[in-house]
Write an enzyme that holds these catalytic residues in place. Structure first.
Site, mmCIF file in Angstrom:
data_model
loop_
_atom_site.group_PDB
_atom_site.id
_atom_site.type_symbol
_atom_site.label_atom_id
_atom_site.label_comp_id
_atom_site.label_asym_id
_atom_site.label_seq_id
_atom_site.Cartn_x
_atom_site.Cartn_y
_atom_site.Cartn_z
ATOM 1 N N ILE A 101 -11.218 -2.935 -2.323
ATOM 2 C CA ILE A 101 -11.664 -4.072 -1.514
ATOM 3 C C ILE A 101 -12.846 -4.741 -2.204
ATOM 4 C CG2 ILE A 101 -12.672 -4.702 0.715
ATOM 5 C CD1 ILE A 101 -11.301 -2.032 1.715
ATOM 6 N N HIS A 118 0.113 -10.873 -1.874
ATOM 7 C CA HIS A 118 0.432 -9.792 -0.931
ATOM 8 C C HIS A 118 1.947 -9.785 -0.688
ATOM 9 C CE1 HIS A 118 -0.252 -6.918 2.235
ATOM 10 N NE2 HIS A 118 0.590 -7.607 2.973
HETATM 11 C C1 GRF Z 1 2.419 -6.339 -5.874
HETATM 12 O O1 GRF Z 1 3.460 -5.989 -5.009
HETATM 13 C C2 GRF Z 1 1.392 -7.177 -5.143
HETATM 14 O O2 GRF Z 1 1.943 -7.967 -4.158
HETATM 15 C C3 GRF Z 1 0.503 -6.127 -4.545
HETATM 16 O O3 GRF Z 1 0.422 -5.113 -5.518
HETATM 17 C C4 GRF Z 1 1.592 -5.135 -6.316
HETATM 18 C C5 GRF Z 1 1.159 -5.224 -7.742
HETATM 19 O O4 GRF Z 1 2.261 -5.146 -8.615
HETATM 20 N N1 GRF Z 1 -0.786 -6.695 -4.185
HETATM 21 P P1 GRF Z 1 2.067 -5.438 -10.167
HETATM 22 O O5 GRF Z 1 0.991 -4.471 -10.665
HETATM 23 O O6 GRF Z 1 1.656 -6.855 -10.313
HETATM 24 O O7 GRF Z 1 3.398 -5.158 -10.805
#
Ligand code: GRF
Length: 210
Positions: A101, A118
């Site tokens: 965070i 997200h």
């Molecule tokens: C993704 O699903 C994003 O939405 C979430 O964390 C994940 C990261 O995936 N916040 P990556 O490391 O970009 O492949």
């Protein structure tokens, strides 16, 4: 919070903050981000795949200690992260799977200039395991959201969203992978909008959710 709009025309230096796999980082590096250029990758995990991806893609990748906590930064460490971002002339910060965070100096310094992606249609399913939350609730449509970061968890102003239909036989893995495809498209689009100074006026306000 008054959101900053980037002046049209000039190149804008972007840092991605990530902890793991780095597929969104890679998509941002390879995608059309308009005047935005991914010039720094910062991670809190020295073993993260995203560090290897940064070196393959020719982007400066740096591990910086986040401090002794598991889900937040130590105060002094967050100031180090902030200092590095400023030293590198970073104007936009993109969180992409950062498992921490942001509440302290990074938010103070970059408020209105930090985005996050997200894997759900906010305000539904904030926090961890958003894809599982969607399956557990039996929603028929979910998706992904790019939003500005405020002091809450996944509560900041929404920039854009992409919808994904849930199939009857979806598992967390199959659903996550279809959402991820949309994440990769959505993040570059949002960054391009920001860098082009063309975010709609409605994105200039905080929508406070309790
Ligand atoms: C993704 O699903 C994003 O939405 C979430 O964390 C994940 C990261 O995936 N916040 P990556 O490391 O970009 O492949």
């Amino acid at each position: 919070m008054i959101l900053d709009k980037h002046e049209k025309g000039s190149t804008l230096r972007i840092a991605v903050l990530a902890s793991g796999r780095g597929s969104n980082f890679e998509a941002l590096c390879k995608g059309d981000t308009g005047n935005g250029r991914i010039s720094l990758l910062l991670t809190d995990n020295e073993n993260a795949d995203v560090l290897r991806k940064a070196s393959e893609l020719g982007v400066e990748g740096i591990y910086l200690s986040p401090g002794r906590y598991r889900t937040k930064f130590g105060e002094a460490e967050e100031m180090e992260w902030t200092r590095l971002l400023k030293d590198r002339g970073i104007e936009l910060v993109c969180l992409a799977g950062l498992m921490r965070i942001i509440k302290g100096s990074i938010l103070e310094e970059y408020e209105g200039r930090i985005m996050n992606i997200h894997p759900a249609l906010l305000p539904s399913f904030p926090g961890l395991h958003a894809q599982k939350q969607a399956l557990d609730h039996g929603v028929r449509i979910t998706g992904c959201t790019v939003h500005f970061v405020d002091a809450g968890i996944d509560t900041g102003p929404i920039i854009l969203q992409k919808a994904v239909h849930v199939k009857d036989d979806d598992t967390v893995e199959t659903l996550s992978s279809r959402i991820l495809e949309q994440e990769h498209i959505a993040y570059s689009e949002a960054v391009k909008l920001y860098c082009g100074g063309t975010l709609p006026a409605s994105q200039g306000h905080i929508f406070k959710r309790e």
